[in-house]
Each structure stands twice: as C-alpha cells, then as structure tokens.
Design a protein around this motif. Structure first.
Motif, PDB file in Angstrom:
ATOM      1  N   LEU A 190       0.750  -1.293   0.043  1.00 14.73           N
ATOM      2  CA  LEU A 190       0.126   0.001   0.047  1.00 14.73           C
ATOM      3  C   LEU A 190       0.957   1.300  -0.036  1.00 14.73           C
ATOM      4  CD1 LEU A 190      -3.025   0.570   2.391  1.00 14.73           C
ATOM      5  CD2 LEU A 190      -1.474   2.212   1.906  1.00 14.73           C
ATOM      6  N   MET A 191       1.815   1.475   1.000  1.00 17.45           N
ATOM      7  CA  MET A 191       2.500   2.457   1.004  1.00 17.45           C
ATOM      8  C   MET A 191       3.551   2.546  -0.221  1.00 17.45           C
ATOM      9  SD  MET A 191       1.573   4.095   3.681  1.00 17.45           S
ATOM     10  CE  MET A 191       0.583   3.503   5.319  1.00 17.45           C
ATOM     11  N   ALA A 192       4.075   1.483  -0.540  1.00 18.13           N
ATOM     12  CA  ALA A 192       4.866   1.722  -2.037  1.00 18.13           C
ATOM     13  C   ALA A 192       4.176   2.202  -3.101  1.00 18.13           C
ATOM     14  CB  ALA A 192       5.514   0.281  -2.156  1.00 18.13           C
ATOM     15  N   ALA A 193       2.755   2.107  -3.191  1.00 22.00           N
ATOM     16  CA  ALA A 193       1.982   2.248  -4.392  1.00 22.00           C
ATOM     17  C   ALA A 193       1.497   3.778  -4.168  1.00 22.00           C
ATOM     18  CB  ALA A 193       0.837   1.366  -4.576  1.00 22.00           C
ATOM     19  N   LEU A 194       1.450   4.094  -2.778  1.00 24.36           N
ATOM     20  CA  LEU A 194       0.722   5.470  -2.720  1.00 24.36           C
ATOM     21  C   LEU A 194       1.547   6.701  -3.143  1.00 24.36           C
ATOM     22  CD1 LEU A 194      -1.633   7.076  -1.022  1.00 24.36           C
ATOM     23  CD2 LEU A 194      -0.245   7.032   0.700  1.00 24.36           C
ATOM     24  N   ARG A 195       2.729   6.752  -2.993  1.00 21.11           N
ATOM     25  CA  ARG A 195       3.469   7.665  -3.578  1.00 21.11           C
ATOM     26  C   ARG A 195       3.376   8.192  -4.857  1.00 21.11           C
ATOM     27  NH1 ARG A 195       5.735  10.660  -6.371  1.00 21.11           N
ATOM     28  NH2 ARG A 195       7.556  12.174  -5.964  1.00 21.11           N
ATOM     29  N   PRO A 196       3.803   7.035  -5.806  1.00 19.79           N
ATOM     30  CA  PRO A 196       3.709   6.902  -7.382  1.00 19.79           C
ATOM     31  C   PRO A 196       2.273   7.438  -7.613  1.00 19.79           C
ATOM     32  CG  PRO A 196       4.880   4.927  -6.636  1.00 19.79           C
ATOM     33  CD  PRO A 196       4.108   5.708  -5.454  1.00 19.79           C
ATOM     34  N   LEU A 197       1.507   7.175  -7.167  1.00 25.25           N
ATOM     35  CA  LEU A 197      -0.150   7.352  -7.589  1.00 25.25           C
ATOM     36  C   LEU A 197      -0.516   8.911  -7.017  1.00 25.25           C
ATOM     37  CD1 LEU A 197      -2.029   4.128  -6.965  1.00 25.25           C
ATOM     38  CD2 LEU A 197      -1.613   5.239  -9.178  1.00 25.25           C
ATOM     39  N   ALA A 198      -0.171   9.427  -5.937  1.00 25.81           N
ATOM     40  CA  ALA A 198      -0.642  10.612  -5.283  1.00 25.81           C
ATOM     41  C   ALA A 198       0.418  11.660  -5.818  1.00 25.81           C
ATOM     42  CB  ALA A 198      -0.549  10.540  -3.775  1.00 25.81           C
ATOM     43  N   GLY A 199       1.764  11.313  -6.059  1.00 23.27           N
ATOM     44  CA  GLY A 199       2.479  12.300  -6.598  1.00 23.27           C
ATOM     45  C   GLY A 199       3.332  13.116  -5.659  1.00 23.27           C
ATOM     46  N   PRO A 200       4.262  14.114  -5.963  1.00 18.61           N
ATOM     47  CA  PRO A 200       5.197  14.593  -5.043  1.00 18.61           C
ATOM     48  C   PRO A 200       4.389  15.563  -4.086  1.00 18.61           C
ATOM     49  CG  PRO A 200       5.163  15.786  -7.271  1.00 18.61           C
ATOM     50  CD  PRO A 200       4.210  14.754  -7.414  1.00 18.61           C
ATOM     51  N   VAL A 201       3.192  15.861  -4.055  1.00 22.96           N
ATOM     52  CA  VAL A 201       2.639  16.529  -3.205  1.00 22.96           C
ATOM     53  C   VAL A 201       2.596  16.094  -1.769  1.00 22.96           C
ATOM     54  CG1 VAL A 201       1.016  17.698  -4.646  1.00 22.96           C
ATOM     55  CG2 VAL A 201       0.172  15.679  -3.732  1.00 22.96           C
ATOM     56  N   ILE A 202       2.661  14.638  -1.551  1.00 21.97           N
ATOM     57  CA  ILE A 202       2.528  13.913  -0.261  1.00 21.97           C
ATOM     58  C   ILE A 202       4.115  13.637   0.189  1.00 21.97           C
ATOM     59  CG2 ILE A 202       0.510  12.839  -0.936  1.00 21.97           C
ATOM     60  CD1 ILE A 202       1.839  10.267  -1.060  1.00 21.97           C
ATOM     61  N   ASP A 203       5.012  14.330  -0.550  1.00 25.39           N
ATOM     62  CA  ASP A 203       6.532  13.958  -0.126  1.00 25.39           C
ATOM     63  C   ASP A 203       6.925  14.327   1.219  1.00 25.39           C
ATOM     64  OD1 ASP A 203       7.100  12.292  -2.187  1.00 25.39           O
ATOM     65  OD2 ASP A 203       8.149  14.008  -3.418  1.00 25.39           O
ATOM     66  N   HIS A 204       6.326  15.613   1.579  1.00 25.17           N
ATOM     67  CA  HIS A 204       6.601  16.380   2.906  1.00 25.17           C
ATOM     68  C   HIS A 204       5.386  16.603   3.673  1.00 25.17           C
ATOM     69  CE1 HIS A 204      10.414  16.995   1.120  1.00 25.17           C
ATOM     70  NE2 HIS A 204      10.033  17.355   0.039  1.00 25.17           N
ATOM     71  N   ALA A 205       5.618  16.572   5.041  1.00 26.16           N
ATOM     72  CA  ALA A 205       4.645  16.769   6.241  1.00 26.16           C
ATOM     73  C   ALA A 205       4.799  18.271   6.451  1.00 26.16           C
ATOM     74  CB  ALA A 205       4.599  15.987   7.061  1.00 26.16           C
ATOM     75  N   ASP A 206       3.633  18.881   6.705  1.00 24.76           N
ATOM     76  CA  ASP A 206       4.140  20.557   7.348  1.00 24.76           C
ATOM     77  C   ASP A 206       2.779  20.761   8.313  1.00 24.76           C
ATOM     78  OD1 ASP A 206       1.476  20.932   5.666  1.00 24.76           O
ATOM     79  OD2 ASP A 206       2.707  21.173   4.007  1.00 24.76           O
ATOM     80  N   SER A 207       2.726  21.978   8.459  1.00 18.85           N
ATOM     81  CA  SER A 207       1.717  22.396   9.475  1.00 18.85           C
ATOM     82  C   SER A 207       0.206  21.973   9.483  1.00 18.85           C
ATOM     83  CB  SER A 207       1.773  23.952   9.853  1.00 18.85           C
ATOM     84  OG  SER A 207       1.320  24.672   8.442  1.00 18.85           O
ATOM     85  N   ARG A 208       0.044  21.933   7.755  1.00 21.52           N
ATOM     86  CA  ARG A 208      -1.549  21.452   7.780  1.00 21.52           C
ATOM     87  C   ARG A 208      -1.665  19.953   8.282  1.00 21.52           C
ATOM     88  NH1 ARG A 208      -1.212  21.777   1.282  1.00 21.52           N
ATOM     89  NH2 ARG A 208       0.728  20.536   1.830  1.00 21.52           N
ATOM     90  N   ASP A 209      -0.894  19.395   8.731  1.00 21.14           N
ATOM     91  CA  ASP A 209      -0.814  17.864   8.896  1.00 21.14           C
ATOM     92  C   ASP A 209      -1.193  17.709  10.425  1.00 21.14           C
ATOM     93  OD1 ASP A 209      -0.535  17.285   6.272  1.00 21.14           O
ATOM     94  OD2 ASP A 209       1.436  16.948   6.365  1.00 21.14           O
ATOM     95  N   ALA A 210      -1.385  18.717  11.231  1.00 20.28           N
ATOM     96  CA  ALA A 210      -1.404  18.670  12.718  1.00 20.28           C
ATOM     97  C   ALA A 210      -2.558  17.835  13.249  1.00 20.28           C
ATOM     98  CB  ALA A 210      -1.373  20.020  13.309  1.00 20.28           C
ATOM     99  N   PRO A 211      -3.805  17.925  12.432  1.00 15.96           N
ATOM    100  CA  PRO A 211      -4.883  16.953  12.999  1.00 15.96           C
ATOM    101  C   PRO A 211      -4.400  15.349  12.643  1.00 15.96           C
ATOM    102  CG  PRO A 211      -5.613  18.903  11.564  1.00 15.96           C
ATOM    103  CD  PRO A 211      -4.336  19.147  11.520  1.00 15.96           C
ATOM    104  N   MET A 212      -3.687  15.220  11.606  1.00 16.86           N
ATOM    105  CA  MET A 212      -3.540  13.538  11.331  1.00 16.86           C
ATOM    106  C   MET A 212      -2.423  13.318  12.260  1.00 16.86           C
ATOM    107  SD  MET A 212      -5.395  12.785   8.864  1.00 16.86           S
ATOM    108  CE  MET A 212      -6.601  14.010   9.868  1.00 16.86           C
ATOM    109  N   PHE A 213      -1.372  14.086  12.571  1.00 16.74           N
ATOM    110  CA  PHE A 213      -0.471  13.758  13.714  1.00 16.74           C
ATOM    111  C   PHE A 213      -1.245  13.445  15.101  1.00 16.74           C
ATOM    112  CE2 PHE A 213       2.701  16.402  11.304  1.00 16.74           C
ATOM    113  CZ  PHE A 213       3.122  15.380  10.447  1.00 16.74           C
TER     114      PHE A 213
END
Length: 272
Positions: A190-213
């Motif tokens: 699953l994780m190996a496939a997610l990045r190629p399908l989602a694209g580079p927008v998921i390469d980095h985490a940032d402040s928007r991801d605080a709810p997910m953390f």
C-alpha cells in the motif's frame, strides 16, 4: 474592513472538527454494548475514513485523495476478499454479520478502516524519515502495528473469528501470527504504491498535517488505555503499545521538540 471570505481557513478547521467528533465517538465505545456498540463501531470507521480522505483532499488535492482511496480502500477490499476466499495471506477467517453489509464475504466498512489509518501513518513517516525505502517501511509498520490493537478487540467482540488461530502471540489467543504478517505485507504494498499514484504533493509533511498527527497519537494512547483499563485486554494493550511505538514515540518527541523551539525565549537582562 475585514475582507476575508467566510470560508477562509476552513480547510484547516474542518479536520480538527472531524477529529473532535471522532474522538467523542471513540470515548463512547467502552460505554456501550451489543448492537449499539456494533453500530458505533461502524460509525467510527466511517468518520475516520471521511476524516483522512477529507484531509488528503483539502491539504493535497483530488489526486492525493483519489490515490488514497484507490490503494487503501480498493486494495484493502481486494486483499480482504482474497483472504476470506483463500486464507492467504492472513489465515482462514470469517466475518459475522454485525458490521453491516458484505460484498464477497467482506463487510464494506473493513477497507474504510485501513483508509482511515493509512493516511496518518504515511504523513507520520513523511515527517520522520527521508524519501525512499525507509519511509515506506516506517509507514507500513506504523499502519500494520495498529492491528495489534484492532484484531484482538474485534475478535473479542465476535465481529470475526479465525478457524485456525495458531501460532498466536503470547497473551493474544484467537488471532494467528499470520494475520499480523499478512497485514504488514499489505501495508508495504500500500505505502509503496501510494507515493507514485499521489505524486510529489505527499512527499513532505507540514503544519497542515497537525490534525493527522493528533489522530495518530490519539489512536495510540487511547488504544493503550482502552485495552488495558476498559476492555479487559491487557496483552493487546502491551503488544500494541510496543508495535505502534516505532512511529508514535518518535513523532511525539519530534513534535515536542519543535514546539519548544518555536516558543519565544525571554530576553536576557544585561543589567542583572
């Protein structure tokens, strides 16, 4: 005049609101029994899935959200259907009818559960590890280790049953080791496939991801507490605590360090 649009910042507020509703539902879980608890389980999974997919959409866009649904929901259903039909890769098991409608012997909410936790597990790994094999491995372990809590809890509730539950982890009868290994294998794919399908927008985490953390850490800590105190499952509390700690503990330490670094320092009084 304040010309800000009324929906400005909604993309950041909505995930926090969704997390609040999810937490409330989970707090209610130990307080219920029977059909009410089963219904609350279904509702919680749906809420969790909507939260993660919604966050992916709002923070990364339609492609990322579609990729998450494709690999986690679609892939999760496919691997579950294969498991129910053949016993591979988890072992032989059957679902009861308490979790709602089924397709190919699989309750429709089951793939939604893996979608719910796949996204915060990926973002946690993106925050902690550089791109590459290490990130995929950490994300996979961060997701699969959740099953050390989930499977014993669901088996204890009678939501599914294993035909052959040996060998099992010490203190966790009723769930074969093959189940955890199977989920680790699927999580890697699953994780190996997610990045190629989602694209580079998921390469980095940032402040928007605080709810997910917050979601990931809440899941970790609340599961330990619930299993150890309210559900009478101390062994799964211990195993889950150890398994999810691989990702949860470094995440908590990293967030704590960053918060300290952002805290303003008091000026030094030169006249003292």
């Amino acid at each position: 005049m304040d010309r800000r649009l009324p929906w400005a910042g909604l993309d950041r507020r909505l995930p926090w609101a969704g997390l609040g509703v999810l937490v409330l539902a989970q707090i209610c879980y130990p307080l219920t029994t029977g059909a009410t608890r089963a219904g609350l389980t279904v509702a919680t999974v749906v809420l969790g899935c909507l939260l993660s997919v919604g966050h992916a959409l709002l923070s990364r866009g339609p492609r990322a959200a579609a990729a998450l649904v494709a690999v986690a929901t679609g892939g999760g259903f496919a691997i579950e259907a294969l498991g129910v039909a053949t016993g591979f890769p988890f072992g032989s098991y059957d679902y009861s009818g308490e979790l709602g409608p089924k397709l190919a012997g699989v309750p429709l909410i089951i793939p939604l559960a893996w979608t719910w936790m796949a996204w915060p597990a990926w973002l946690t790994a993106a925050r902690l590890a550089p791109p590459g094999v290490g990130r995929v491995a950490l994300a996979a372990v961060g997701l699969a280790a959740w099953d050390l809590f989930l499977d014993p809890q669901m088996v204890a509730e009678g939501y599914w049953v294993w035909r052959g539950a040996t060998p099992a982890l010490p203190g966790l009868p009723g769930v074969p080791v093959s189940n955890y290994l199977g989920w680790l294998l699927f999580a890697v794919l699953l994780m190996a496939a997610l990045r190629p399908l989602a694209g580079p927008v998921i390469d980095h985490a940032d402040s928007r991801d605080a709810p997910m953390f917050a979601l990931y850490l809440w899941t970790y800590l609340s599961s330990i507490l619930a299993h150890a105190v309210f559900l009478g499952l101390p062994a799964s509390a211990a195993w889950g605590a150890a398994g999810m700690a691989v990702a949860a503990v470094p995440l908590a330490l990293t967030l704590r360090r960053e918060r300290r670094e952002r805290r303003p320092r008091r000026p030094v009084d030169a006249t003292a």
